[in-house]
Scaffold this motif. Structure first.
Motif, short mmCIF file in Angstrom:
data_model
loop_
_atom_site.label_atom_id
_atom_site.label_comp_id
_atom_site.label_asym_id
_atom_site.label_seq_id
_atom_site.Cartn_x
_atom_site.Cartn_y
_atom_site.Cartn_z
N TYR A 174 0.98 -1.27 -0.05
CA TYR A 174 -0.12 0.00 0.09
C TYR A 174 0.71 1.19 0.07
O TYR A 174 2.05 1.25 0.31
N THR A 175 0.13 2.29 -0.31
CA THR A 175 0.87 3.78 -0.30
C THR A 175 0.03 4.80 0.40
O THR A 175 -1.39 4.56 0.38
N LYS A 178 3.53 8.50 0.25
CA LYS A 178 4.85 8.78 0.75
C LYS A 178 5.67 7.56 0.37
O LYS A 178 6.35 6.98 1.31
N GLY A 179 5.43 6.86 -0.67
CA GLY A 179 6.38 5.68 -1.37
C GLY A 179 5.39 4.60 -1.07
O GLY A 179 4.27 4.70 -0.63
N VAL A 180 5.85 3.32 -1.50
CA VAL A 180 5.24 2.13 -1.36
C VAL A 180 5.75 1.02 -0.53
O VAL A 180 7.02 0.91 -0.76
N ASN A 181 5.19 0.32 0.34
CA ASN A 181 5.54 -0.60 1.14
C ASN A 181 4.85 -1.83 1.08
O ASN A 181 3.42 -1.77 0.99
N ASP A 198 9.75 0.44 0.83
CA ASP A 198 10.13 1.24 -0.26
C ASP A 198 10.06 0.76 -1.61
O ASP A 198 11.29 0.93 -2.50
N ILE A 287 -0.42 3.59 -6.64
CA ILE A 287 0.76 2.71 -6.09
C ILE A 287 1.68 2.76 -7.21
O ILE A 287 2.78 3.00 -6.89
N GLN A 290 3.55 5.91 -7.26
CA GLN A 290 4.42 6.35 -5.91
C GLN A 290 5.51 5.40 -6.07
O GLN A 290 6.74 5.70 -5.46
#
Ligand code: AHG
Ligand code: MN
Ligand code: MN
Ligand code: MN
Length: 335
Positions: A174-175, A178-181, A198, A287, A290
């Motif tokens: 998910y995002t 501020k980036g995707v994890n 990230d 996503i 990002q």
């Protein structure tokens, strides 16, 4: 090596949202709960009388699968019990579900658009399927019924978006802008643990993903691009590999990891494209952008499309930045 759980990660990132008092954290927690319950059923689908058709046609004109209905029920239950969601737009419901009439959801701030089970045609085939979610902040004051304009927001107004892939392992990606994890479910403790911090999509890839069965009906620029992918060119490592799973989440998760491009253009059966803007194209575009990729409907950025209907469809070209830009070149040549 101890991994950070989704809950610990969300709390740690709480600082990214000074105005939020934990509501978004709790909403993501509720989505994670539904995902774990669905995962349990998906993993034993063949033994749980959860395969096959539910015997009803949904608003999309599709034969609902039992797992479509089950997944939809789990998300609705988790979101309505969690108290952080005021409205749900689901692929499986013609109308949205307004939760402001429920006592503990009355003052909730967040609208959730959801594809409860993505890739339904693959359920009985034991091929990866997924769930997709998109989160908006409501625009009107809390406590009153949600107006449709609060749901039909631009994709670039999303607060958060994510997907779950029920594959060889189950992941939640998910995002929040501020980036995707990426988090992998550890079944032994029932927790999503940070496994892909990230995430970035490679700028270039060597895989193209499209249902070539629709080739004859594709717009000329798409036909030209497919031929480009198939031409011999050692410098750009063409011909590319063709990979098409038929679950958007699985095709795009592969694209996130190794790069590539996914296209679902307009076809004879779906003159606006097949994939739905609110709960497939927008969340996946948020996503992928990002993570450094690009997502277009063809002419325009997916996230800049003004939605007009809950279930509207859009053509989509999405993936590695340089590959999407190459498609844009063919599109311009054909204008
Ligand atoms: P859903 O199962 O949520 O209705 O979505 C199915 C979508 C998407 O997952 C996939 O990319 C696409 O349908 C495949 O369509 P075709 O079978 O027409 O290629
Ligand atoms: Mn879908
Ligand atoms: Mn679906
Ligand atoms: Mn469907």
């Amino acid at each position: 090596m101890s991994f950070k759980t989704l809950g610990q990660f969300i709390i740690e990132k709480q600082g990214d949202f000074p105005y939020a008092k934990g509501e978004l954290s709790r909403l993501l927690r509720d989505i994670g709960i539904a995902a774990k319950i669905i995962n349990y059923e998906v993993n034993k689908a063949g033994l749980a009388d959860i395969l096959g058709e539910h015997g009803v046609q949904n608003v999309q004109g599709e034969k609902q699968q039992k797992l479509d209905v089950y997944a939809d029920e789990q998300f609705i239950q988790a979101l309505s019990r969690g108290g952080e969601c005021c409205y749900i737009a689901s692929e499986e419901h013609e109308e949205g579900i307004d939760l402001t009439t429920q006592p503990y959801s009355k003052d909730a701030k967040y609208i959730v658009c959801i594809d409860p089970l993505d890739g339904s045609s693959n359920i009985d085939l034991n091929v990866s399927v997924g769930s997709i979610f998109s989160i908006y902040r409501r625009k009107e004051k809390e406590g009153q019924p949600v107006a449709i304009h609060e749901v039909l927001q631009y994709g670039h107004e999303q607060i958060a978006a994510g997907y779950v892939i029920y594959g060889s392992s189950t992941m939640l990606v998910y995002t929040t802008g501020k980036g995707v994890n990426g988090f992998t479910l550890d079944p032994s403790i029932g927790e999503f643990c940070l496994s892909h911090p990230d995430m970035k999509i490679p700028e270039e890839g060597k895989t193209y993903s499209i249902n070539e069965g629709n080739y004859l009906r594709f717009p000329q620029y798409v036909k030209d691009y497919i031929k480009y992918c198939q031409m011999e060119d050692p410098i750009s490592q063409r011909p590319y590999t063709s990979r098409y799973i038929g679950s958007m989440v699985a095709d795009l998760h592969r694209t996130m990891i190794i790069g590539g491009i996914f296209l679902y253009p307009e076809t004879q059966q779906y003159p606006q494209g097949k994939l739905r803007l609110l709960y497939e194209c927008n969340p996946m575009a948020f996503i992928i952008e990002q993570a450094g990729g690009k997502a277009l409907s063809g002419q325009e950025r997916i996230l800049d499309i003004q939605p007009t209907q809950l279930h509207q469809r859009s053509p989509i070209v999405i993936g590695s930045k340089k590959m999407v830009e190459k498609v844009e070149e063919f599109l311009m040549e054909n204008e």
